[in-house]
Design an enzyme around this catalytic site. Sequence first.
Site, short mmCIF file in Angstrom:
data_model
loop_
_atom_site.label_atom_id
_atom_site.label_comp_id
_atom_site.label_asym_id
_atom_site.label_seq_id
_atom_site.Cartn_x
_atom_site.Cartn_y
_atom_site.Cartn_z
N ASP A 134 11.44 0.27 -15.00
CA ASP A 134 12.28 -0.01 -16.17
C ASP A 134 12.39 1.21 -17.09
OD1 ASP A 134 13.07 -1.02 -18.86
OD2 ASP A 134 12.97 -2.96 -17.86
N CYS A 139 10.34 -8.26 -18.23
CA CYS A 139 10.54 -7.53 -16.97
C CYS A 139 11.60 -8.23 -16.11
CB CYS A 139 9.22 -7.43 -16.21
SG CYS A 139 9.35 -6.47 -14.68
N HIS A 190 5.30 -5.12 -18.29
CA HIS A 190 5.90 -5.28 -19.61
C HIS A 190 6.59 -6.64 -19.74
CE1 HIS A 190 10.17 -4.53 -18.33
NE2 HIS A 190 9.54 -4.02 -17.31
N CYS A 212 6.30 -0.10 -14.17
CA CYS A 212 7.62 -0.59 -13.76
C CYS A 212 8.63 0.54 -13.87
CB CYS A 212 8.04 -1.76 -14.64
SG CYS A 212 9.61 -2.51 -14.11
ZN LIG Z 1 9.99 -4.34 -15.32
#
Ligand SMILES: [Zn+2]
Length: 215
Positions: A45, A102, A99, A43
């Site tokens: 992130d 998310c 994760h 991701c």
């Molecule tokens: Zn994420």
Amino acid sequence: MTEHILQLLQNNEEWVAERLSEDPAFFTEMAKSQHPRYLWIGCADSRVPPDEITKTHPGQIFVHRNIANLVIQTDMNMLSVLQYAVEVLKVEHVIVCGHYGCGGVRAAMGNHQYGLIDNWLRQIKDTQNYYWPQLAPLDEKARENRLVELSVIEQVYNLGKTSIVQNAWAERGAPYLHGWVYDLETGLIKPQTSMINNEEILKEVCKFEQGIIGR
Ligand SMILES: [Zn+2]
């Protein structure tokens, strides 16, 4: 505001000095070539930095990141990274790492419109709909966590169904595919699949035919 960006450049100079103090040949060696063993599909992130959470260094992980770590067959960006990693770099492992917490998964679970991103997240809605019987009884937090896990397993399945991975399996029995979920609250990675390097294990782990992937 500008001091924040200048700080990054300052940090970079400090990082270079640290690397050189440990190994004067660090950059000259690094510049020659790369031989990463792993492809990481994670991701975007900011809290899930692949190198840091796996204690690896530059040169060890080939990385592709997008929102909610999706493997979508029409995504030329992802396919190009996968093809280069598998066929040219010949990575031994491909890891899809999602994760808990998310934002992409959370957005896909709701009805609020966020714009273009809603189209990208469509596949997560499909996953949620498909596995609704096992998600429905869970409370909100558990349902979100389970959807994160199911989505990761689904992306591993998508990887295993690409011609790139299928051809590599036939040719060299690799790469191994892995579905992982990172827990923001503990820092620990929880594997969601075993190591997959052929069609039979893919089916067994994902159990798509029976509609009970990840169980
Ligand atoms: Zn994420």
